[in-house]
Write a protein that holds these residues in place. Structure first.
Motif, PDB file in Angstrom:
ATOM      1  N   LEU A   1      74.801  34.007  67.161  1.00 35.72           N
ATOM      2  CA  LEU A   1      73.919  35.179  67.145  1.00 35.72           C
ATOM      3  C   LEU A   1      74.410  36.226  68.135  1.00 35.72           C
ATOM      4  O   LEU A   1      74.418  37.431  67.844  1.00 35.72           O
TER       5      LEU A   1
ATOM      6  N   GLU B   1      77.185  38.399  66.975  1.00 40.90           N
ATOM      7  CA  GLU B   1      76.738  39.459  66.057  1.00 40.90           C
ATOM      8  C   GLU B   1      75.933  40.531  66.776  1.00 40.90           C
ATOM      9  O   GLU B   1      75.987  41.705  66.413  1.00 40.90           O
ATOM     10  N   ARG B   2      75.141  40.094  67.778  1.00 37.34           N
ATOM     11  CA  ARG B   2      74.244  41.024  68.480  1.00 37.34           C
ATOM     12  C   ARG B   2      74.407  40.826  69.995  1.00 37.34           C
ATOM     13  O   ARG B   2      73.661  40.079  70.619  1.00 37.34           O
TER      14      ARG B   2
ATOM     15  N   GLU C   1      73.580  42.388  72.503  1.00 35.35           N
ATOM     16  CA  GLU C   1      72.462  42.776  73.368  1.00 35.35           C
ATOM     17  C   GLU C   1      71.361  41.715  73.446  1.00 35.35           C
ATOM     18  O   GLU C   1      70.391  41.854  74.204  1.00 35.35           O
ATOM     19  N   LEU C   2      71.511  40.625  72.698  1.00 38.15           N
ATOM     20  CA  LEU C   2      70.485  39.580  72.649  1.00 38.15           C
ATOM     21  C   LEU C   2      70.299  38.890  74.000  1.00 38.15           C
ATOM     22  O   LEU C   2      71.253  38.718  74.775  1.00 38.15           O
TER      23      LEU C   2
ATOM     24  N   LEU D   1      69.009  35.900  61.934  1.00 38.88           N
ATOM     25  CA  LEU D   1      69.452  37.275  62.221  1.00 38.88           C
ATOM     26  C   LEU D   1      68.595  38.342  61.532  1.00 38.88           C
ATOM     27  O   LEU D   1      68.152  39.297  62.188  1.00 38.88           O
TER      28      LEU D   1
ATOM     29  N   LEU E   1      65.202  39.432  63.180  1.00 39.18           N
ATOM     30  CA  LEU E   1      65.178  40.308  64.346  1.00 39.18           C
ATOM     31  C   LEU E   1      64.910  41.754  63.950  1.00 39.18           C
ATOM     32  O   LEU E   1      64.377  42.536  64.750  1.00 39.18           O
ATOM     33  N   ASP E   2      65.266  42.117  62.734  1.00 40.20           N
ATOM     34  CA  ASP E   2      65.051  43.485  62.255  1.00 40.20           C
ATOM     35  C   ASP E   2      63.815  43.611  61.375  1.00 40.20           C
ATOM     36  O   ASP E   2      63.190  44.664  61.322  1.00 40.20           O
TER      37      ASP E   2
END
Length: 377
Positions: free
Chosen positions: A217, A220-221, A223-224, A338, A341-342
Motif C-alpha cells: 500500500l 502505491e500511496r 503519504e499513508l 486501496l 481510501l478514496d
C-alpha cells in the motif's frame, strides 16, 4: 418490591464479566433488592456477586488446555450445580461459555430452576443440532444480534434480541479529528489501521501478512500512515519482532483499538468481534483470516453460513470483502483496500442503520427480559 430476588450468574471470561456486571446493575436499578450468587470476575464482584470460585478457573482456551483441565472443570461444574440446586435461585443466567454453561442450565432446569443463556453460541453457523440441547436447557435465550434471534424462533426456542453493548457505548458518529490529535497523527494524511487479531496464533498467521500488505500500500500511496493496536504486552513483543527490518510509518499502540478505529480512514482486519467495532465506527474494511490448513478444511465442511464476518452476517449480504486462507495474499489485500481510501462511503452506507438496530440498551433490555421471566417485571 415485596420480595428479595436471588439471581445466579456464571461468566467464564472477561467479556462475560463485562456483560454480567451491566446486567446486574440494571437488575438492581429495575427491581431493587437482588442477591447475586455464582461465578464471575472483578466487575461482577463490584456489583455484589458472591462468587463460588475465581472466574479464571473457567477461562481456558484451546483443545489441549481444555483436556488438561477437564477433570477440574467437571468437578467444579458438579459442585456448582449441587450448590445452586440447594440455593434455589429465582433464575440462573449462563453468560456465554456454552460448553460449560449449557450443561449447568440443563441440570438446573430439570430441577425446576428457570434458566437463561446470554450470548448465543454460533449454532446458526455450524453444529446446528446443538439447538436441540439449547431448547431443552433454556427457558430463554438472549441474543446480541437479530439474525440469531430469527434462527431460534425457527427452532422453537424462546428468545429475546437485546442488542449489543458495544452499539450502546460507541457513538453514532466518531470524532476522527480528536482521535488523531490523541495519537499525534497528521490530520491531512490517509491513515490505515492494521488489526491482525488479539491471540498469538492469529498474529502469527496474519501479522506478517498485514505488514507485507502495508508495504505494498505504501508503495502505491507514499503519504499513508499506519496504526496497529496491540492487545497485550505479549502481542506487542510479537509484532515488534515482525516489524524488525521494515521501514513503515507505523505506530504500535498498547490497546486503544477504539481510538485507532476512530482515527483511521480504512481498516485491514482479522475476522472477529473487531469487525463489529469497525462497522460501529463506520470505517471501511477488508476482512482477512487464515487458519491451520487442516482446521480450515474441516470447518469449511461444517460451517453452513456463506459469510464469516459480522458485518456480512448482520447485513445478510456481502457488504465487506472477505479474503480467507489462500486468497489472503499481500497483493490481494492491498489491491482490495486501496479503493476504499478514496471511496469508502460506498461500503459504509449501510453501517449506520445496522448500528441503530443493535443500539437497544442491551443491559436494560436483558434485565427486563429476565424480570419478566421470573414474574418480577
Amino acid at each position: 418490591m415485596s420480595r428479595r430476588l436471588r439471581i445466579a450468574l456464571v461468566a467464564g471470561e472477561a467479556s462475560g464479566d463485562i456483560l454480567g456486571a451491566g446486567l446486574m446493575r440494571e437488575l438492581k436499578r429495575q427491581y431493587g433488592e437482588v442477591e447475586f450468587i455464582g461465578v464471575g470476575g472483578p466487575l461482577m464482584a463490584a456489583e455484589g456477586l458472591n462468587s463460588y470460585f475465581p472466574m479464571e478457573r473457567l477461562a481456558v482456551m484451546g483443545l489441549v488446555e481444555v483436556l488438561g483441565r477437564l477433570p477440574e472443570l467437571l468437578v467444579r461444574r458438579k459442585r456448582l450445580i449441587l450448590s445452586l440446586i440447594e440455593a434455589r435461585p429465582d433464575a440462573f443466567i449462563g453468560i456465554d461459555a456454552p460448553d460449560f454453561n449449557l450443561g449447568v442450565e440443563l441440570r438446573l432446569r430439570r430441577a425446576g430452576i428457570r434458566t437463561v443463556h446470554y450470548v448465543s453460541p454460533s449454532v446458526w453457523a455450524w453444529r446446528q443440532k446443538r439447538v436441540l440441547k439449547i431448547r431443552e436447557a433454556c427457558d430463554l435465550m438472549l441474543t446480541l444480534f437479530p439474525f440469531e434471534a430469527q434462527f431460534y424462533v425457527e427452532h422453537g426456542v424462546p428468545v429475546r434480541f437485546v442488542g449489543h453493548p458495544l452499539a450502546d457505548t460507541i457513538p453514532l458518529e466518531a470524532d476522527r479529528q480528536a482521535a488523531r490529535g490523541e495519537l499525534e497523527l497528521p490530520q491531512d494524511a490517509p491513515v490505515v489501521a492494521l488489526m491482525p487479531g488479539s491471540r498469538g496464533g492469529e498474529v502469527a498467521r496474519l501479522g506478517g501478512l498485514f505488514l507485507d500488505a502495508a508495504e505494498q500500500l505504501l508503495a502505491e500511496r507514499p503519504e499513508l500512515r499506519f496504526v496497529l493496536p496491540c492487545a497485550s504486552p505479549e502481542r506487542r513483543a510479537q509484532l515488534e519482532a515482525l516489524l524488525a527490518g521494515r521501514d513503515l510509518p507505523l505506530i504500535l499502540l498498547d490497546g486503544r483499538s477504539h481510538t485507532a478505529l476512530a482515527a483511521c480512514d480504512a481498516v485491514l482486519i482479522a475476522s472477529g468481534t473487531a469487525t463489529l467495532e469497525a462497522l460501529l465506527y463506520k470505517r471501511p474494511m477488508v476482512v482477512a483470516y487464515r487458519l491451520a490448513p487442516l482446521t480450515y478444511r474441516i470447518l469449511r465442511r461444517l460451517v453452513k453460513s456463506p459469510y464469516v464476518s459480522l458485518p456480512n452476517l448482520l447485513a445478510q449480504r456481502l457488504l465487506v470483502p472477505e479474503l480467507l486462507q489462500d486468497a489472503a495474499t499481500p497483493a490481494a489485500l492491498a489491491a482490495t483496500l486501496l479503493p476504499l481510501l478514496d471511496d469508502g462511503a460506498t461500503q459504509t452506507a449501510g453501517f449506520d442503520a445496522i448500528h441503530r438496530t443493535l443500539r437497544q440498551d442491551a443491559s436494560c433490555s436483558a434485565a427486563t427480559a429476565v424480570l419478566e421471566l421470573v414474574g418480577a417485571a
